[in-house]
Design a protein around this motif. Sequence first.
Motif, PDB file in Angstrom:
ATOM      1  N   MET A 276       0.827  -1.204   0.000  1.00 53.73           N
ATOM      2  CA  MET A 276       0.000   0.000   0.000  1.00 53.73           C
ATOM      3  C   MET A 276       0.863   1.257   0.000  1.00 53.73           C
ATOM      4  O   MET A 276       0.495   2.269  -0.623  1.00 53.73           O
ATOM      5  CB  MET A 276      -0.953  -0.009   1.197  1.00 53.73           C
ATOM      6  CG  MET A 276      -1.913  -1.208   1.233  1.00 53.73           C
ATOM      7  SD  MET A 276      -2.729  -1.561  -0.352  1.00 53.73           S
ATOM      8  CE  MET A 276      -3.783  -0.127  -0.498  1.00 53.73           C
TER       9      MET A 276
ATOM     10  N   PRO B  11      -4.758   6.590  -0.967  1.00 55.10           N
ATOM     11  CA  PRO B  11      -5.382   5.600  -0.081  1.00 55.10           C
ATOM     12  C   PRO B  11      -6.841   5.942   0.205  1.00 55.10           C
ATOM     13  O   PRO B  11      -7.233   7.116   0.197  1.00 55.10           O
ATOM     14  CB  PRO B  11      -4.547   5.693   1.198  1.00 55.10           C
ATOM     15  CG  PRO B  11      -3.260   6.326   0.778  1.00 55.10           C
ATOM     16  CD  PRO B  11      -3.599   7.262  -0.337  1.00 55.10           C
ATOM     17  N   THR B  12      -7.649   4.908   0.466  1.00 53.37           N
ATOM     18  CA  THR B  12      -9.055   5.103   0.847  1.00 53.37           C
ATOM     19  C   THR B  12      -9.328   4.337   2.137  1.00 53.37           C
ATOM     20  O   THR B  12      -8.584   3.424   2.512  1.00 53.37           O
ATOM     21  CB  THR B  12     -10.020   4.599  -0.250  1.00 53.37           C
ATOM     22  OG1 THR B  12     -10.048   3.163  -0.233  1.00 53.37           O
ATOM     23  CG2 THR B  12      -9.590   5.089  -1.633  1.00 53.37           C
TER      24      THR B  12
ATOM     25  N   ASP C 121      -9.596   0.377   1.855  1.00 52.76           N
ATOM     26  CA  ASP C 121      -8.490  -0.458   1.371  1.00 52.76           C
ATOM     27  C   ASP C 121      -8.360  -1.775   2.136  1.00 52.76           C
ATOM     28  O   ASP C 121      -8.191  -2.842   1.538  1.00 52.76           O
ATOM     29  CB  ASP C 121      -7.168   0.306   1.437  1.00 52.76           C
ATOM     30  CG  ASP C 121      -7.066   1.379   0.365  1.00 52.76           C
ATOM     31  OD1 ASP C 121      -7.893   1.367  -0.562  1.00 52.76           O
ATOM     32  OD2 ASP C 121      -6.165   2.234   0.458  1.00 52.76           O
TER      33      ASP C 121
ATOM     34  N   PHE D 105      -6.108  -2.194  -7.719  1.00 57.56           N
ATOM     35  CA  PHE D 105      -5.900  -0.821  -7.262  1.00 57.56           C
ATOM     36  C   PHE D 105      -5.369   0.083  -8.376  1.00 57.56           C
ATOM     37  O   PHE D 105      -5.042   1.246  -8.133  1.00 57.56           O
ATOM     38  CB  PHE D 105      -4.934  -0.798  -6.081  1.00 57.56           C
ATOM     39  CG  PHE D 105      -5.528  -1.318  -4.798  1.00 57.56           C
ATOM     40  CD1 PHE D 105      -6.759  -0.885  -4.349  1.00 57.56           C
ATOM     41  CD2 PHE D 105      -4.830  -2.242  -4.016  1.00 57.56           C
ATOM     42  CE1 PHE D 105      -7.304  -1.348  -3.154  1.00 57.56           C
ATOM     43  CE2 PHE D 105      -5.353  -2.716  -2.819  1.00 57.56           C
ATOM     44  CZ  PHE D 105      -6.601  -2.273  -2.393  1.00 57.56           C
TER      45      PHE D 105
END
Length: 205
Positions: free
Chosen positions: A30, A40-41, A44, A62
């Motif tokens: 990540m 990023p969310t 994730d 992604f």
Amino acid sequence: MNQTPKVIIFDAFGTLVKIGESRHPYRRLMNWLKDNGRKPTTNDASIIMSNNLDFEELAVLFGKALPTELLKEINHDLQFELNTIMLFEDVIPTLQILKDLGFKIALCSNLAKPYGDKLKTILPKNLFDVLVLSYEVDAIKPEINIYETLRTKLDFQMCEALFIGDNPILDVEVPISLGMSARLIERNKMQNLSDVLSDLLLKQE
């Protein structure tokens, strides 16, 4: 607790098993995605633990393609970490007592597929009635579906279940909100299963 449970549900990591040395391969993935332009969310972790995908497939999901060398390094870190996973020493004897006393025993865990595969090789299969792993049921705690999957598989009422885990929200607050009983185990404070299940284990005498 108002009644003796019929089903005892355990979390996995931090409750029944531990990682001897963490290499954080998913965090490394990540971080690389972030460094290469992917924002990023909050979703994730859910994506990682509710999809049956390897690192290369996750990166594509992604929106990125992992460099071959990085993929090799991350897979190496993962394998190293998996090889250090072990059961806490009290797990097998405690589960055996619970099984002998007639309790149904289940596992419910948020985890990525490689960790689930490893778990299946070290958990005593004869002591579990069902394993509910997030990536196999496309749901993670605290989503209601994962708890409902447990209830359906073992055919119990929520009030008949006791949840044991190390996360005060996922393993205690949410199960209680659904009508289960729940207890927190704090391995970092040297608690073991007999500390949180003493009243049930005493029934063996």
